[in-house]
Design an enzyme around this catalytic site. Structure first.
Site, PDB file in Angstrom:
ATOM      1  N   TYR A 156       0.839  -1.207   0.000  1.00 24.15           N
ATOM      2  CA  TYR A 156       0.000   0.000   0.000  1.00 24.15           C
ATOM      3  C   TYR A 156       0.877   1.262   0.000  1.00 24.15           C
ATOM      4  O   TYR A 156       0.547   2.269  -0.626  1.00 24.15           O
ATOM      5  CB  TYR A 156      -0.940  -0.006   1.207  1.00 24.15           C
ATOM      6  N   ARG A 163       1.353   6.990  -6.672  1.00 24.90           N
ATOM      7  CA  ARG A 163       0.211   7.901  -6.841  1.00 24.90           C
ATOM      8  C   ARG A 163       0.644   9.346  -6.639  1.00 24.90           C
ATOM      9  O   ARG A 163       0.366  10.203  -7.482  1.00 24.90           O
ATOM     10  CB  ARG A 163      -0.902   7.527  -5.854  1.00 24.90           C
ATOM     11  N   TYR A 216      -1.133  12.753   6.927  1.00 22.60           N
ATOM     12  CA  TYR A 216      -0.696  11.677   7.825  1.00 22.60           C
ATOM     13  C   TYR A 216       0.813  11.752   8.031  1.00 22.60           C
ATOM     14  O   TYR A 216       1.569  11.985   7.079  1.00 22.60           O
ATOM     15  CB  TYR A 216      -1.002  10.299   7.216  1.00 22.60           C
ATOM     16  N   ARG A 229     -11.677  13.238   2.208  1.00 25.09           N
ATOM     17  CA  ARG A 229     -12.673  12.397   2.890  1.00 25.09           C
ATOM     18  C   ARG A 229     -13.963  12.264   2.095  1.00 25.09           C
ATOM     19  O   ARG A 229     -14.687  11.290   2.237  1.00 25.09           O
ATOM     20  CB  ARG A 229     -12.956  12.939   4.289  1.00 25.09           C
ATOM     21  N   GLU A 336     -13.951  -1.262   6.267  1.00 27.10           N
ATOM     22  CA  GLU A 336     -13.901   0.061   5.638  1.00 27.10           C
ATOM     23  C   GLU A 336     -15.220   0.242   4.892  1.00 27.10           C
ATOM     24  O   GLU A 336     -15.688  -0.681   4.225  1.00 27.10           O
ATOM     25  CB  GLU A 336     -12.708   0.161   4.677  1.00 27.10           C
TER      26      GLU A 336
END
Ligand code: 3EB
Length: 353
Positions: A156, A163, A216, A229, A336
């Site tokens: 990930y 990305r 983060y 979000r 999730e």
């Protein structure tokens, strides 16, 4: 959501049910994501040229497959560009791309997954620049073995490197105005990414209970994830809300690492907080838990019943929800949930029907 079907909206049905629909219905499909455990190519894409991404994930509960189908009620154009297949109307473009990592060779600086991710995103950004749909609404990212480590880094986290590099290379924001997204682990298969973009800028929405993911700290990887979000998209006749994959994270920390009920409650508290923010910015405060369409990604299929019962209790009615078995992008996250709704705009400048 209200009495009218919104011009851009989604529906859920099995692959078999999809194949039985009328030609007019199929012509109105912008694109689809089809989830099923068996590893065949999407029959919808083969038969009809509809951009359809097959995601190798087991559906839980009822049925063996489910497609998330996006419809438009305007005339559609379809095309192919490199590995991307897409359809668009005048306002919105939906596309899918699948890239096997074995197309890329390990390089001391970049892992194959990182290269595949960067390539996929760069192809997408190039297409959107060329066709003039510059604004990304939402990405759906599916990665095999998302929690496995290779080349010294969790997969990930390799994905996050590729990305963010692609966003930066195209001069796109990596904080603030970033699209909604989800990132889930499938059992096998190529890197699979679907996306929706358009000609009007969406509003990016954050959650006051959570640190923005793009901020983060480094303990979660060398590059922060690039997503908001939620994104709120205002079209001519409707407004669509894409709530990103949401989990039991408060601030930047996972809460209740071994407690599925508490994770479900925390996740829904996060979604509720996002809906409150969205309603403040929407033209009509019509988004609520009871009318959202949910996709629920469950790490351990044995947790399904508990999650289902808890969701129904929280929402107060049987939710419109699809359950899938998937790995979530932190080892300690057990569930999730993502959510979508569209609402037809009412009473706009003399338009009524
Ligand atoms: C989280 O809140 C959980 O990397 O695109 C949710 C939605 C998550 C999107 C992504 C990751 C992504 O951090 C994980």
């Amino acid at each position: 959501m209200r009495n009218t079907v919104s011009p851009l909206h989604s529906a859920s049905l099995s692959i078999a049910a999809f194949l039985k629909q009328s030609p007019q219905w199929k012509n109105s499909v912008l694109g689809a994501l089809c989830f099923s455990a068996d590893a065949e190519e999407c029959p919808i894409q083969i038969d009809m040229g509809i951009p359809c991404m097959r995601v190798p994930m087991q559906r839980l509960g009822t049925g063996d497959s489910v497609c998330e189908v996006w419809h438009s009620n305007s005339p559609l154009t379809e095309g192919k560009s490199g590995a991307i297949r897409y359809r668009h109307d005048d306002a919105v473009l939906f596309g899918v791309i699948e890239l096997p990592e074995k197309m890329f060779t390990p390089d001391p600086a970049k892992t194959p997954l990182q290269q595949a991710t960067e390539s996929a995103y760069r192809q997408i950004f190039n297409l959107l620049d060329r066709l003039h749909y510059p604004y990304l609404f939402r990405f759906w990212n599916y990665i095999a073995d998302i929690n496995t480590h290779s080349f010294g880094l969790e997969r990930y986290r390799q994905f996050n490197l590729g990305r963010q590099d692609a966003f930066l290379a195209h001069g796109r924001d990596v904080v603030g105005n970033v699209p909604a997204a989800c990132a889930l682990g499938s059992a096998q298969g190529p890197l699979a990414i679907a996306f929706m973009a358009g000609r009007a800028a969406p509003l990016s929405i954050e959650n006051p209970r959570q640190m923005s993911a793009y901020q983060y700290p480094e303990q979660y990887g060398p590059r922060s994830p690039t997503f908001s979000r939620a994104s709120l998209v205002r079209l001519e006749q409707d407004e669509v809300l894409f709530v990103s994959g949401t989990a039991s994270i408060v601030g930047h920390e996972t809460l209740h690492p071994t407690d599925i009920l508490a994770q479900t409650r925390e996740t829904m508290a996060n979604i509720e907080a996002v809906l409150t923010q969205a309603n403040r910015q929407a033209s009509q405060p019509g988004f609520d838990l009871a009318t959202m369409h949910y996709k629920v990604y469950v790490r351990h299929s044995a947790d399904l019943t508990q999650i289902r019962t808890e969701l129904k209790r929280i929402i107060g009615t049987e939710p419109n929800a699809v359950y899938l078995q998937a790995d979530v992008c932190r080892n300690d996250l057990l569930v999730e949930i993502e959510a979508t709704a569209s609402q037809a705009l009412m009473n706009l400048a003399g338009h009524s029907d």
